[in-house]
Motif scaffolding. Structure first.
Motif, PDB file in Angstrom:
ATOM      1  N   ASN A 189       0.829  -1.213   0.000  1.00  0.00           N
ATOM      2  CA  ASN A 189       0.000   0.000   0.000  1.00  0.00           C
ATOM      3  C   ASN A 189       0.860   1.258   0.000  1.00  0.00           C
ATOM      4  O   ASN A 189       0.575   2.215  -0.725  1.00  0.00           O
ATOM      5  CB  ASN A 189      -0.926   0.000   1.222  1.00  0.00           C
ATOM      6  N   GLU A 238     -11.354   2.578   0.862  1.00  0.00           N
ATOM      7  CA  GLU A 238     -11.140   1.383   1.669  1.00  0.00           C
ATOM      8  C   GLU A 238     -12.460   0.668   1.923  1.00  0.00           C
ATOM      9  O   GLU A 238     -13.491   1.305   2.136  1.00  0.00           O
ATOM     10  CB  GLU A 238     -10.509   1.756   3.012  1.00  0.00           C
ATOM     11  N   ASN A 259      -8.287  -2.520  -0.381  1.00  0.00           N
ATOM     12  CA  ASN A 259      -7.966  -1.109  -0.561  1.00  0.00           C
ATOM     13  C   ASN A 259      -7.951  -0.846  -2.054  1.00  0.00           C
ATOM     14  O   ASN A 259      -7.159  -1.450  -2.784  1.00  0.00           O
ATOM     15  CB  ASN A 259      -6.593  -0.776   0.029  1.00  0.00           C
TER      16      ASN A 259
END
Length: 293
Positions: A158, A172, A177
């Motif tokens: 991420n 999210e 995500n």
């Protein structure tokens, strides 16, 4: 290397905003600049800022993580910046460094962008995310879902997406995500190969990719089960797996298991580097895998 060229070199490397924000490993910088200064000193005047940078970097502490900047096609406008470790294993996982097969697969993808055009791509064993980010950033895909099973790996992945795709907006939810920009989406989700009974993906994949995921006999059955589940979602999916063959018996077992599960495979030639540097002296293989109809 004239003083003017030294000045240009410094401006294009350690003086850039990118390097200052995301510095390379301390030891690498120290070794490189020591060697560079030693080679220059007998021949000509060394730029003062080289000494200054070396002194300053030697005062910094060593961390488990650093940043590597991968230049694509010798173009400083195309740089993939990855937070990773030099350690083969860290925090109980091998997924926190970029392995050679990831460079190999990314290079092949960039040389065959048409394969990925307008496609939904799923990556297995994404690690720190080099391949997925490179393909997502530089190929005209529709979506890229990057997966792994270790929390530290997913967090680093991420982080690397946010570094390289800062213009993407994060949404999210419980499982994924999702980063979006216009018509392109990049997702990060946990995928445990031992728990695929209810495999749910944000998009139906047209292409599956994986780099250095055939390395341990104990995970081959789990990997094959994942491929079978993905095939149930899309029976026309194309699967590309890049491997550095460290153990020929393990790789041969994988090929045998593919046949037993009614998968066919063909080897794609990987002769030379294209846009990304990788070690073409290694024993390697890129497979295209499809289910036998």
């Amino acid at each position: 290397m004239t003083w003017e060229n030294q000045d240009l070199f410094l401006k294009q490397t350690v003086k850039t905003a990118l390097f200052k924000k995301y510095p390379c490993h301390r030891d690498f910088c120290v070794r490189f600049f020591k060697m560079l200064i030693q080679s220059l000193e007998p021949e000509q005047e060394v730029h003062d800022d080289m000494y200054t940078f070396l002194c300053n970097i030697m005062k910094t502490s060593i961390n488990d993580f650093c940043y590597r900047h991968y230049v694509v096609g010798n173009d400083f406008n195309n740089i993939i910046t990855i937070k990773e470790t030099k350690n083969m294993v860290l925090n109980g996982t091998t997924g926190l460094k970029t392995w050679e097969a990831a460079l190999m697969l990314s290079d092949w993808a960039l040389c065959h962008k048409e394969t990925f055009s307008n496609k939904n791509v799923l990556e297995l064993g994404s690690g720190v995310g080099f391949t997925g980010i490179t393909v997502a950033k530089l190929c005209d895909i529709t979506s890229m879902i990057m997966t792994d099973c270790h929390s530290d790996v997913l967090n680093t992945m991420n982080n690397n997406i946010q570094v390289n795709l800062s213009d993407f907006c994060l949404k999210e939810n419980i499982k994924t995500n999702m980063y979006t920009n216009g018509g392109k989406s990049i997702g990060v989700m946990l995928l445990d190969w031992n728990d695929t009974e209810e495999l749910s993906l944000p998009y139906i994949p047209n292409i599956v990719i994986g780099a250095d995921i055939v390395y341990d006999p104990s995970i081959l059955q789990s990997l094959l089960n994942v491929l079978l589940m993905i095939h149930k979602i899309n029976n026309n999916v194309d699967i590309y797996i890049a491997s550095v063959i460290r153990n020929q018996d393990t790789f041969n077992e994988f090929l045998k298991e593919l046949e037993l599960k009614c998968f066919k495979h063909e080897e794609i030639n990987l002769s030379n580097n294209g846009l990304i540097d990788w070690d073409n002296s290694i024993n390697r293989c890129l497979l295209k895998i499809n289910k036998i109809s």
